[in-house]
Write a protein that holds these residues in place. Structure first.
Motif, PDB file in Angstrom:
ATOM      1  N   THR A   4       7.648   7.443  -3.535  1.00 52.28           N
ATOM      2  CA  THR A   4       6.762   8.386  -2.858  1.00 52.28           C
ATOM      3  C   THR A   4       5.354   8.213  -3.397  1.00 52.28           C
ATOM      4  OG1 THR A   4       7.245  10.123  -4.490  1.00 52.28           O
ATOM      5  CG2 THR A   4       8.607  10.075  -2.482  1.00 52.28           C
ATOM      6  N   LEU A   5       4.385   8.691  -2.648  1.00 50.80           N
ATOM      7  CA  LEU A   5       2.997   8.631  -3.079  1.00 50.80           C
ATOM      8  C   LEU A   5       2.724   9.652  -4.171  1.00 50.80           C
ATOM      9  CD1 LEU A   5       1.341   8.339   0.444  1.00 50.80           C
ATOM     10  CD2 LEU A   5       1.484   6.516  -1.265  1.00 50.80           C
ATOM     11  N   GLN A   6       1.835   9.304  -5.079  1.00 49.17           N
ATOM     12  CA  GLN A   6       1.366  10.250  -6.085  1.00 49.17           C
ATOM     13  C   GLN A   6       0.390  11.235  -5.429  1.00 49.17           C
ATOM     14  OE1 GLN A   6       2.622  10.188  -9.225  1.00 49.17           O
ATOM     15  NE2 GLN A   6       3.895   8.494  -8.495  1.00 49.17           N
ATOM     16  N   PRO A   7       0.161  12.385  -6.036  1.00 43.35           N
ATOM     17  CA  PRO A   7      -0.801  13.341  -5.468  1.00 43.35           C
ATOM     18  C   PRO A   7      -2.161  12.683  -5.223  1.00 43.35           C
ATOM     19  CG  PRO A   7       0.431  14.378  -7.237  1.00 43.35           C
ATOM     20  CD  PRO A   7       0.819  12.928  -7.248  1.00 43.35           C
ATOM     21  N   GLY A   8      -2.632  12.791  -4.005  1.00 46.50           N
ATOM     22  CA  GLY A   8      -3.923  12.235  -3.645  1.00 46.50           C
ATOM     23  C   GLY A   8      -3.919  10.754  -3.319  1.00 46.50           C
ATOM     24  N   GLN A   9      -2.803  10.075  -3.529  1.00 47.42           N
ATOM     25  CA  GLN A   9      -2.713   8.645  -3.267  1.00 47.42           C
ATOM     26  C   GLN A   9      -2.525   8.385  -1.774  1.00 47.42           C
ATOM     27  OE1 GLN A   9       0.663   6.608  -5.068  1.00 47.42           O
ATOM     28  NE2 GLN A   9      -0.579   4.792  -5.479  1.00 47.42           N
ATOM     29  N   ARG A  10      -3.017   7.250  -1.295  1.00 49.57           N
ATOM     30  CA  ARG A  10      -2.849   6.847   0.094  1.00 49.57           C
ATOM     31  C   ARG A  10      -2.036   5.559   0.181  1.00 49.57           C
ATOM     32  NH1 ARG A  10      -8.154   7.086  -0.304  1.00 49.57           N
ATOM     33  NH2 ARG A  10      -8.455   4.911   0.393  1.00 49.57           N
ATOM     34  N   CYS A  11      -1.420   5.374   1.317  1.00 46.94           N
ATOM     35  CA  CYS A  11      -0.767   4.112   1.663  1.00 46.94           C
ATOM     36  C   CYS A  11      -1.578   3.485   2.790  1.00 46.94           C
ATOM     37  CB  CYS A  11       0.666   4.374   2.118  1.00 46.94           C
ATOM     38  SG  CYS A  11       1.474   2.977   2.917  1.00 46.94           S
ATOM     39  N   GLU A  12      -2.029   2.240   2.596  1.00 46.50           N
ATOM     40  CA  GLU A  12      -2.848   1.559   3.588  1.00 46.50           C
ATOM     41  C   GLU A  12      -2.195   0.243   3.997  1.00 46.50           C
ATOM     42  OE1 GLU A  12      -7.253   3.125   2.138  1.00 46.50           O
ATOM     43  OE2 GLU A  12      -6.674   1.035   1.774  1.00 46.50           O
ATOM     44  N   VAL A  13      -1.964   0.068   5.282  1.00 45.09           N
ATOM     45  CA  VAL A  13      -1.416  -1.175   5.820  1.00 45.09           C
ATOM     46  C   VAL A  13      -2.570  -2.005   6.367  1.00 45.09           C
ATOM     47  CG1 VAL A  13       0.209  -2.211   7.441  1.00 45.09           C
ATOM     48  CG2 VAL A  13       0.734   0.019   6.408  1.00 45.09           C
ATOM     49  N   TRP A  14      -2.726  -3.202   5.819  1.00 47.29           N
ATOM     50  CA  TRP A  14      -3.823  -4.089   6.176  1.00 47.29           C
ATOM     51  C   TRP A  14      -3.303  -5.339   6.888  1.00 47.29           C
ATOM     52  CZ3 TRP A  14      -9.114  -3.481   5.018  1.00 47.29           C
ATOM     53  CH2 TRP A  14      -9.433  -2.347   4.243  1.00 47.29           C
ATOM     54  N   ILE A  15      -4.137  -5.888   7.766  1.00 45.03           N
ATOM     55  CA  ILE A  15      -3.901  -7.182   8.378  1.00 45.03           C
ATOM     56  C   ILE A  15      -5.070  -8.087   8.012  1.00 45.03           C
ATOM     57  CG2 ILE A  15      -3.785  -8.469  10.543  1.00 45.03           C
ATOM     58  CD1 ILE A  15      -2.234  -6.194  11.754  1.00 45.03           C
ATOM     59  N   ALA A  16      -4.759  -9.242   7.435  1.00 43.68           N
ATOM     60  CA  ALA A  16      -5.771 -10.222   7.058  1.00 43.68           C
ATOM     61  C   ALA A  16      -5.540 -11.509   7.833  1.00 43.68           C
ATOM     62  CB  ALA A  16      -5.724 -10.490   5.554  1.00 43.68           C
ATOM     63  N   SER A  17      -6.563 -12.371   7.843  1.00 49.26           N
ATOM     64  CA  SER A  17      -6.479 -13.601   8.629  1.00 49.26           C
ATOM     65  C   SER A  17      -6.768 -14.809   7.753  1.00 49.26           C
ATOM     66  CB  SER A  17      -7.480 -13.562   9.790  1.00 49.26           C
ATOM     67  OG  SER A  17      -8.804 -13.706   9.295  1.00 49.26           O
ATOM     68  N   VAL A  18      -6.412 -15.987   8.264  1.00 54.03           N
ATOM     69  CA  VAL A  18      -6.689 -17.227   7.538  1.00 54.03           C
ATOM     70  C   VAL A  18      -8.172 -17.543   7.548  1.00 54.03           C
ATOM     71  CG1 VAL A  18      -4.388 -18.166   7.921  1.00 54.03           C
ATOM     72  CG2 VAL A  18      -6.204 -18.642   9.584  1.00 54.03           C
ATOM     73  N   THR A  19      -8.960 -16.818   8.343  1.00 48.23           N
ATOM     74  CA  THR A  19     -10.411 -16.941   8.289  1.00 48.23           C
ATOM     75  C   THR A  19     -11.006 -15.962   7.284  1.00 48.23           C
ATOM     76  OG1 THR A  19     -10.673 -15.420  10.155  1.00 48.23           O
ATOM     77  CG2 THR A  19     -10.547 -17.776  10.654  1.00 48.23           C
ATOM     78  N   CYS A  20     -10.126 -15.320   6.507  1.00 46.19           N
ATOM     79  CA  CYS A  20     -10.518 -14.486   5.362  1.00 46.19           C
ATOM     80  C   CYS A  20     -11.099 -13.128   5.752  1.00 46.19           C
ATOM     81  CB  CYS A  20     -11.483 -15.219   4.432  1.00 46.19           C
ATOM     82  SG  CYS A  20     -10.850 -16.825   3.869  1.00 46.19           S
ATOM     83  N   GLN A  21     -10.820 -12.686   6.968  1.00 43.53           N
ATOM     84  CA  GLN A  21     -11.186 -11.337   7.379  1.00 43.53           C
ATOM     85  C   GLN A  21     -10.006 -10.401   7.135  1.00 43.53           C
ATOM     86  OE1 GLN A  21     -14.448 -10.970   8.476  1.00 43.53           O
ATOM     87  NE2 GLN A  21     -14.456 -13.137   7.903  1.00 43.53           N
ATOM     88  N   ALA A  22     -10.271  -9.104   7.018  1.00 44.17           N
ATOM     89  CA  ALA A  22      -9.199  -8.125   6.851  1.00 44.17           C
ATOM     90  C   ALA A  22      -9.601  -6.818   7.527  1.00 44.17           C
ATOM     91  CB  ALA A  22      -8.902  -7.874   5.375  1.00 44.17           C
ATOM     92  N   GLU A  23      -8.611  -6.154   8.118  1.00 42.23           N
ATOM     93  CA  GLU A  23      -8.863  -4.870   8.759  1.00 42.23           C
ATOM     94  C   GLU A  23      -7.758  -3.889   8.412  1.00 42.23           C
ATOM     95  OE1 GLU A  23      -8.621  -4.865  13.012  1.00 42.23           O
ATOM     96  OE2 GLU A  23      -7.044  -6.385  13.071  1.00 42.23           O
ATOM     97  N   LEU A  24      -8.140  -2.641   8.259  1.00 42.89           N
ATOM     98  CA  LEU A  24      -7.185  -1.577   7.971  1.00 42.89           C
ATOM     99  C   LEU A  24      -6.501  -1.173   9.271  1.00 42.89           C
ATOM    100  CD1 LEU A  24      -5.974   0.520   6.006  1.00 42.89           C
ATOM    101  CD2 LEU A  24      -7.926   1.994   6.551  1.00 42.89           C
ATOM    102  N   LEU A  25      -5.176  -1.326   9.311  1.00 43.85           N
ATOM    103  CA  LEU A  25      -4.415  -0.986  10.511  1.00 43.85           C
ATOM    104  C   LEU A  25      -3.957   0.457  10.501  1.00 43.85           C
ATOM    105  CD1 LEU A  25      -2.876  -1.784  13.113  1.00 43.85           C
ATOM    106  CD2 LEU A  25      -0.982  -2.503  11.646  1.00 43.85           C
ATOM    107  N   TYR A  26      -3.526   0.941   9.333  1.00 42.11           N
ATOM    108  CA  TYR A  26      -2.903   2.263   9.278  1.00 42.11           C
ATOM    109  C   TYR A  26      -3.055   2.833   7.879  1.00 42.11           C
ATOM    110  CZ  TYR A  26       0.647   5.936   9.467  1.00 42.11           C
ATOM    111  OH  TYR A  26       1.295   7.131   9.405  1.00 42.11           O
ATOM    112  N   SER A  27      -3.291   4.143   7.798  1.00 38.19           N
ATOM    113  CA  SER A  27      -3.405   4.823   6.516  1.00 38.19           C
ATOM    114  C   SER A  27      -2.620   6.123   6.564  1.00 38.19           C
ATOM    115  CB  SER A  27      -4.877   5.117   6.199  1.00 38.19           C
ATOM    116  OG  SER A  27      -5.001   5.776   4.957  1.00 38.19           O
ATOM    117  N   SER A  28      -1.930   6.433   5.464  1.00 32.74           N
ATOM    118  CA  SER A  28      -1.120   7.647   5.398  1.00 32.74           C
ATOM    119  C   SER A  28      -1.238   8.263   4.008  1.00 32.74           C
ATOM    120  CB  SER A  28       0.346   7.320   5.687  1.00 32.74           C
ATOM    121  OG  SER A  28       1.174   8.438   5.423  1.00 32.74           O
TER     122      SER A  28
END
Length: 299
Positions: A4-28
């Protein structure tokens, strides 16, 4: 044990690419999700969270629970079958199961052979699974590299698939796209307990070799479907195992040169970040999970 998450902690699902970019897909800030796979159609990620299995559309939205039955709470070791419909899962009872993403009842593959079974890879033809066996669930004992038939049976209860990769702990075996190699992390090349390094061994048990020598603790190598790239997670020097909640980095390399990262993504995470193969079917992107603490600030 369900994380489980600690108090105040977030879970972030990221998608990155072979061109070295990254974007946040989902946060909880509620559920802790782990270990993304990518579905064969490229449309969704598959993650575990709260002992259950979930899908998350790569265009966004909320995770959807896969209605599994006949299986205990899950841990974070799961891999999709090459047919795109099935999925192999490790559960907290120490066994490996096969289920379908449409939610039909799961079937247990492994037998009661005195070990806990932690799944990490499925062969490209879907006929074989690679896993790590921990004797009697005693985590003070080293993990052993094993393979079994994906339909279970007798091969699940004997050491027919045992590999000689040294007596030190190993983990995270994943097949190369051509099915000829198993990539893994192992402590066999170091003299310091916990100093995992990246290695590979042929599926016939020969050719055990180190693929990267570093001063960090390196886990979970995963090759892209086209074999051109690989990702792994880098823990700080001195780390033992693959614990949660550490400053780590997800590393992208060319399989032609493991020594020179194409890009690194520093984050707070570890366990759950990159336990299983998370490459997209077209080899252009991959997913990972970060767990920033309460006092972190977004850049």
């Amino acid at each position: 044990m369900i994380r489980t998450l600690q108090p105040g902690q977030r879970c972030e699902v990221w998608i990155a690419s072979v061109t070295c970019q990254a974007e946040l897909l989902y946060s909880s800030d509620g559920l802790l999700f782990e270990a993304p796979n990518w579905t064969l159609d490229g449309a969704a990620l598959v993650l575990n969270g709260d002992g259950k299995l979930w899908t998350l559309d790569v265009t966004g939205g909320e995770p959807t629970e896969v209605p599994l039955s006949g299986i205990p709470d899950l841990n974070n070791d799961h891999v999709l079958a090459p047919d795109g419909a099935g999925i192999f899962l490790s559960a907290n009872d120490g066994h490996i199961y096969r289920a379908l993403l449409d939610g039909r009842p799961a079937t247990r593959i492994t037998e009661d052979d005195g070990s806990f079974h932690f799944l990490h890879g499925v062969s490209p033809d879907g006929k074989e699974l690679a896993y790590v066996a921990i004797e009697a669930g005693d985590f003070s004992q080293p993990g052993r590299l094993m393979t079994i038939a994906s339909d279970g049976g007798a091969a699940a209860s004997v050491d027919l698939g045992r590999f000689d990769v040294g007596s030190a702990h190993c983990d995270g075996p994943d097949y190369s796209p051509d099915g000829k190699w198993l990539y893994l992390n192992t402590e066999s090349f170091g003299s310091v307990a916990g100093h995992a390094q990246l290695a590979r061994v042929r599926v016939d048990g020969t050719g055990f070799e180190q693929v990267l020598a570093s001063g960090t603790v390196d886990w979970f190598p995963h090759l892209s479907p086209d074999g051109r790239y690989a990702t792994y997670i880098r823990f700080p020097s001195g780390t033992v195992g693959h614990p949660a909640d550490l400053p780590v980095a997800v590393v992208l390399v060319s399989t032609e040169d493991w020594t020179t990262p194409l890009h690194t993504w520093p984050l707070f995470g570890g366990q759950g970040t990159l336990n299983v193969n998370s490459w997209s079917p077209d080899s252009t992107r991959f997913a990972f999970v970060a767990y920033p603490p309460a006092d972190s600030t977004k850049e």
